[in-house]
Design a protein around this motif. Structure first.
Motif, short mmCIF file in Angstrom:
data_model
loop_
_atom_site.label_atom_id
_atom_site.label_comp_id
_atom_site.label_asym_id
_atom_site.label_seq_id
_atom_site.Cartn_x
_atom_site.Cartn_y
_atom_site.Cartn_z
N GLN A 182 9.25 0.06 10.63
CA GLN A 182 10.14 -1.09 10.71
C GLN A 182 11.62 -0.73 10.82
OE1 GLN A 182 7.52 -3.36 11.58
NE2 GLN A 182 9.38 -4.51 11.05
N GLU A 242 5.31 -10.58 6.01
CA GLU A 242 4.17 -9.89 5.40
C GLU A 242 2.86 -10.46 5.91
OE1 GLU A 242 2.35 -8.90 0.95
OE2 GLU A 242 4.47 -9.39 1.20
N ASP A 243 2.77 -11.78 6.02
CA ASP A 243 1.54 -12.39 6.53
C ASP A 243 1.31 -12.05 8.00
OD1 ASP A 243 1.05 -13.50 4.07
OD2 ASP A 243 1.90 -15.46 4.57
N MET A 245 2.28 -9.36 9.55
CA MET A 245 1.85 -7.97 9.61
C MET A 245 0.39 -7.80 9.21
SD MET A 245 2.45 -4.77 10.22
CE MET A 245 4.23 -4.62 10.39
N LEU A 246 0.01 -8.39 8.08
CA LEU A 246 -1.33 -8.18 7.53
C LEU A 246 -2.41 -8.97 8.24
CD1 LEU A 246 -0.43 -8.24 3.74
CD2 LEU A 246 -1.01 -6.23 5.10
N GLN A 277 11.06 -4.36 2.90
CA GLN A 277 9.89 -5.13 3.34
C GLN A 277 8.60 -4.33 3.22
OE1 GLN A 277 11.47 -6.01 7.30
NE2 GLN A 277 11.42 -8.18 6.81
N THR A 278 8.64 -3.10 3.72
CA THR A 278 7.42 -2.29 3.73
C THR A 278 7.04 -1.83 2.33
OG1 THR A 278 8.74 -0.33 4.31
CG2 THR A 278 7.71 -1.55 6.11
N ARG A 280 7.24 -3.69 -0.36
CA ARG A 280 6.48 -4.80 -0.93
C ARG A 280 5.09 -4.91 -0.31
NH1 ARG A 280 9.80 -8.14 -3.93
NH2 ARG A 280 11.98 -7.49 -3.90
N ILE A 281 5.02 -4.72 1.00
CA ILE A 281 3.71 -4.77 1.66
C ILE A 281 2.82 -3.65 1.14
CG2 ILE A 281 2.53 -4.45 3.87
CD1 ILE A 281 4.89 -5.86 5.20
N ASN A 284 1.70 -4.17 -2.56
CA ASN A 284 0.81 -5.33 -2.70
C ASN A 284 -0.53 -5.13 -2.00
OD1 ASN A 284 2.62 -6.85 -4.22
ND2 ASN A 284 3.56 -7.78 -2.41
N ASN A 285 -0.63 -4.01 -1.26
CA ASN A 285 -1.85 -3.82 -0.45
C ASN A 285 -2.26 -2.35 -0.42
OD1 ASN A 285 -2.18 -6.63 1.08
ND2 ASN A 285 0.00 -6.10 1.07
N TYR A 292 3.70 5.76 2.23
CA TYR A 292 4.88 4.91 2.36
C TYR A 292 6.11 5.76 2.61
CZ TYR A 292 9.02 2.33 0.90
OH TYR A 292 10.26 1.77 0.87
#
Length: 388
Positions: A182, A242-243, A245-246, A277-278, A280-281, A284-285, A292
């Motif tokens: 990103q 986030e949505d 992307m996922l 942003q990344t 948090r993604i 959370n996942n 990362y």
């Protein structure tokens, strides 16, 4: 005696010579056309000290300034209406800049345009001592493809750029890991392949055997839900990145490209805003990613405060041993000349990781600030750690 026609012809023939004389003067002073110029354009120029010299014809202007690095430099007009000026030495690497004519900021007509600072504007490359890492070489090259798709989440057409490594389109039996990469604030999905030279960095690393082959997806970090879905709904954020992307991008890439679809072969990284942003993604996942990279940023946490792992990101780092077990590469980077708040913010984040017993790799880019040379070098280091 020469007639008027002869004089006119002689004057026309002298014009290239006059321009050549100016060019020779620039070369004698060590200036040469920038790599980022439009084809055939001599200006802007740079020299070995990193100074930028610009020229523009604006005979009716009252003043013109060269605006680069947060400083405006006065330019001087000659009798033909040509304005010239130069900057102090700039850090090596890529910089956005503009010309200011009577208070109006405009693109330099000699430069190519790049998307940054929320607009398409001029950019200039100051040769770097380590530019070999992104030099165009006689090695196998990957391919960058622009992919358009309709987002059901944002109800808009969107696009992302996809780098496929050398031989992807020849060896049809091989499947590849994927890095989702990103950009930063006020930039977009064009940044990494244009200003960042990500494809050339990866081509060179893969050719030398320093990095394994993998796909890179560069998405636009700005994504919003339709106003009708958020107006009056206090529990629904307008941000939908986030949505997207996922739920849309990753499934689309896995369906249309030969990817290795397990978490061990999926990484995510970003610079500045993209690092936040990344992060948090990723956290959370952890069932979808194992690596990362945060370049010049992590969480945008206030630099003056210690990070409490019990409350930070809803306790995502509370169990350090569990995070470590699920993570292959945790990479952070920063330029040595980064402005506040980035050193403090990243420093606080590192202390939190150490407190929780979470191993990480930290890279510091020498002599660079919050700019693309820091992030090019960061990608160069990060890519060598992935999927091994």
């Amino acid at each position: 005696m020469m007639n008027k026609l002869s004089i006119a012809i002689l004057f026309i023939l002298m014009i290239p010579a006059l321009g050549s004389s100016q060019d020779n003067s620039d070369k004698n002073q060590g200036f040469f056309p920038a790599q980022t110029n439009q084809p055939g354009k001599q200006y802007p120029m740079v020299n070995a000290k990193g100074k930028v010299r610009a020229r523009i014809t604006a005979p009716d202007a009252n003043y013109v300034k060269l605006d680069i690095g947060g400083v405006k430099y006065d330019m001087v007009k000659d009798q033909d209406g040509m304005w010239s000026g130069e900057s102090d030495p700039q850090d090596e690497g890529f910089h956005y800049y503009q010309l200011n004519i009577d208070g109006a900021s405009v693109n330099d007509p000699g430069s190519k345009s790049y998307y940054g600072a929320g607009r398409w504007g001029s950019g200039i490359e100051i040769p770097a001592h380590d530019q070999d890492i992104y030099a165009m070489k006689k090695v196998p090259h990957g391919k960058i493809t622009q992919k358009f798709y309709f987002s059901e989440i944002t109800k808009t057409w969107r696009d992302c750029f996809i780098y496929t490594p050398p031989n992807y389109h020849k060896d049809m039996d091989t499947h590849y890991p994927v890095l989702y990469l990103q950009h930063g604030s006020f930039e977009d999905q064009t940044g990494w392949s244009s200003q960042g030279k990500a494809n050339l960095i990866l081509d060179n690393l893969m050719a030398s055997g320093k990095a394994v082959s993998f796909i890179v997806v560069m998405e636009n970090g700005y994504a919003s839900r339709p106003a009708s879905e958020t107006d009056g709904n206090q529990n629904r954020s307008p941000s939908a990145f986030e949505d997207v992307m996922l739920d849309e991008v990753i499934p689309m890439i896995d369906a249309e490209y030969r990817t290795l679809k397990d978490r061990k072969h999926r990484a995510i990284a970003g610079l500045s805003m993209g690092a936040n942003q990344t992060m948090r993604i990723f956290m959370n996942n952890l069932d979808k990613f194992t690596s990362y990279g945060g370049f010049s940023g992590t969480s945008n946490y206030p630099s003056s405060d210690a990070i409490d792992p019990v409350t930070f990101l809803d306790g995502a780092f509370k169990d350090g041993a569990a995070v470590d077990k699920k993570t292959d590469v945790f990479f952070l980077s920063l330029g040595t000349k980064e402005p506040n708040p980035f050193p403090g913010s990243v420093g606080a984040f590192k202390k939190m990781l150490e407190k929780q017993g979470i191993p990480y790799t930290f890279y510091e880019s020498p002599g660079t600030a919050h700019e693309w040379q820091t992030w090019r070098r960061s990608l160069h280091e990060f890519a060598q750690l992935l999927f091994k």
